[in-house]
Design a protein around this motif. Structure first.
Motif, PDB file in Angstrom:
ATOM      1  N   LYS A   1       0.816  -1.219   0.000  1.00  0.00           N
ATOM      2  CA  LYS A   1       0.000   0.000   0.000  1.00  0.00           C
ATOM      3  C   LYS A   1       0.850   1.271   0.000  1.00  0.00           C
ATOM      4  O   LYS A   1       0.316   2.370   0.132  1.00  0.00           O
ATOM      5  CB  LYS A   1      -0.931  -0.006   1.222  1.00  0.00           C
ATOM      6  CG  LYS A   1      -1.976  -1.113   1.197  1.00  0.00           C
ATOM      7  CD  LYS A   1      -2.795  -1.152   2.474  1.00  0.00           C
ATOM      8  CE  LYS A   1      -3.709   0.051   2.609  1.00  0.00           C
ATOM      9  NZ  LYS A   1      -4.820   0.049   1.619  1.00  0.00           N
ATOM     10  N   HIS A   2       2.174   1.079  -0.097  1.00  0.00           N
ATOM     11  CA  HIS A   2       3.125   2.200  -0.122  1.00  0.00           C
ATOM     12  C   HIS A   2       3.000   3.057   1.143  1.00  0.00           C
ATOM     13  O   HIS A   2       3.007   4.290   1.088  1.00  0.00           O
ATOM     14  CB  HIS A   2       2.912   3.062  -1.380  1.00  0.00           C
ATOM     15  CG  HIS A   2       2.960   2.293  -2.659  1.00  0.00           C
ATOM     16  ND1 HIS A   2       4.120   1.734  -3.160  1.00  0.00           N
ATOM     17  CD2 HIS A   2       1.955   1.940  -3.523  1.00  0.00           C
ATOM     18  CE1 HIS A   2       3.865   1.105  -4.287  1.00  0.00           C
ATOM     19  NE2 HIS A   2       2.562   1.212  -4.539  1.00  0.00           N
ATOM     20  N   LEU A   3       2.901   2.365   2.278  1.00  0.00           N
ATOM     21  CA  LEU A   3       2.830   3.020   3.580  1.00  0.00           C
ATOM     22  C   LEU A   3       4.063   2.654   4.390  1.00  0.00           C
ATOM     23  O   LEU A   3       4.756   1.672   4.092  1.00  0.00           O
ATOM     24  CB  LEU A   3       1.559   2.591   4.331  1.00  0.00           C
ATOM     25  CG  LEU A   3       0.232   2.872   3.626  1.00  0.00           C
ATOM     26  CD1 LEU A   3      -0.921   2.291   4.425  1.00  0.00           C
ATOM     27  CD2 LEU A   3       0.031   4.356   3.397  1.00  0.00           C
ATOM     28  N   SER A   4       4.333   3.445   5.423  1.00  0.00           N
ATOM     29  CA  SER A   4       5.528   3.211   6.225  1.00  0.00           C
ATOM     30  C   SER A   4       5.206   3.335   7.714  1.00  0.00           C
ATOM     31  O   SER A   4       4.414   4.193   8.123  1.00  0.00           O
ATOM     32  CB  SER A   4       6.617   4.211   5.839  1.00  0.00           C
ATOM     33  OG  SER A   4       7.731   4.110   6.708  1.00  0.00           O
ATOM     34  N   ARG A   5       5.843   2.478   8.502  1.00  0.00           N
ATOM     35  CA  ARG A   5       5.709   2.580   9.955  1.00  0.00           C
ATOM     36  C   ARG A   5       6.333   3.872  10.470  1.00  0.00           C
ATOM     37  O   ARG A   5       5.919   4.410  11.494  1.00  0.00           O
ATOM     38  CB  ARG A   5       6.407   1.394  10.632  1.00  0.00           C
ATOM     39  CG  ARG A   5       5.720   0.052  10.472  1.00  0.00           C
ATOM     40  CD  ARG A   5       6.538  -1.029  11.168  1.00  0.00           C
ATOM     41  NE  ARG A   5       5.991  -2.359  10.978  1.00  0.00           N
ATOM     42  CZ  ARG A   5       5.150  -2.953  11.811  1.00  0.00           C
ATOM     43  NH1 ARG A   5       4.747  -2.310  12.897  1.00  0.00           N
ATOM     44  NH2 ARG A   5       4.716  -4.178  11.579  1.00  0.00           N
ATOM     45  N   SER A   6       7.335   4.342   9.771  1.00  0.00           N
ATOM     46  CA  SER A   6       8.056   5.540  10.219  1.00  0.00           C
ATOM     47  C   SER A   6       7.261   6.819  10.006  1.00  0.00           C
ATOM     48  O   SER A   6       7.623   7.871  10.537  1.00  0.00           O
ATOM     49  CB  SER A   6       9.406   5.641   9.497  1.00  0.00           C
ATOM     50  OG  SER A   6       9.215   5.697   8.092  1.00  0.00           O
TER      51      SER A   6
END
Length: 252
Positions: free
Chosen positions: A96-101
């Motif tokens: 989904k092109h998401l990041s935890r950061s």
């Protein structure tokens, strides 16, 4: 599913109270009555399961605790799934092109994940019923482990009643745990462990009593089968959590 549940609650000739009382106080009795042909006084097995499922998910949020619909953090810190869940979640974030950061992205993903978990759990719980029925088929396979041949439909009805009781049992545990937490008797770190220690031994005892009522057999055989099934339903529960995680990630 919802229409059947509401019909059971509000129909003038509702049999819910007799069915629930028998389910709770007389393990195995409902299954025995069903196959004796005495079905009119009681709710149908699937309908009773749906009512217990409805009661659980209506009342469970008031406890503030989750067991059957764990949040994202619950999956990541689960002792059984801690090596499986994080990589699956990271893979979905990458898709989904998401990041935890990124705090905003991860917070939005977490909120959606938790919401989906609550929705998916309501129906996926039913998947545990045929799994237990398959276990019972193995445990009561002829000619070694059983006095007579049992049909799969018998195991299925028994499993519906067993998991209906289990839902009420978990709900009772959550209420007690919530009260102990409010009274500062127990911490959040020990909640899951304490609930598990009550959840499956209690279910195992219920299964033992229900086996004696419906399947009968010798005491030592029922004790052995009860122990085997207790470990079996724990395995089914962990498999349910894996299935739930997979369906959540597919829908998130």
């Amino acid at each position: 599913m919802l229409s059947e549940t509401l019909e059971a609650f509000f129909h003038l000739d509702s049999k819910i109270f007799l069915s629930l009382r028998t389910l709770i106080t007389k393990p195995g009795q409902l299954t025995a009555e069903y196959f004796r042909g005495r079905r009119k006084p009681y709710m149908a097995p699937l309908q009773l399961f749906l009512v217990c499922n409805f009661l659980f998910f209506i009342l469970q949020p008031f406890t503030g605790l989750e067991i059957l619909a764990p949040p994202l953090s619950g999956f990541e810190h689960n002792s059984v799934l801690q090596n499986v869940a994080p990589p699956m979640i990271d893979h979905r974030l990458e898709q989904k092109h998401l990041s935890r950061s990124n705090p905003e992205q991860y917070a939005a993903f977490t909120e959606q994940f938790n919401h989906t978990s609550r929705l998916q759990a309501k129906t996926l719980i039913l998947a545990m019923v045929p799994m237990l029925a398959l276990l019972l088929t193995a445990v009561y396979a002829r000619p070694v482990f059983s006095q007579r041949k049992y049909y799969f439909v018998e195991h299925l009805v028994f499993s519906l009643h067993a998991y209906a009781w289990w839902l009420l049992w978990i709900l009772a545990i959550l209420v007690v745990m919530a009260l102990l937490y409010v009274l500062h008797v127990i911490s959040t770190r020990t909640l899951d462990t304490a609930a598990t220690l009550l959840e499956f031994p209690g279910f195992g005892l219920y299964l033992f009593l229900a086996l004696r009522k419906y399947y009968q057999g010798k005491l030592w055989q029922n004790v052995l089968r009860g122990i085997l099934l207790t470990f079996g339903v724990y395995g089914i529960f962990e498999l349910y959590r894996i299935m739930l995680l997979f369906t959540i990630l597919r829908a998130t």
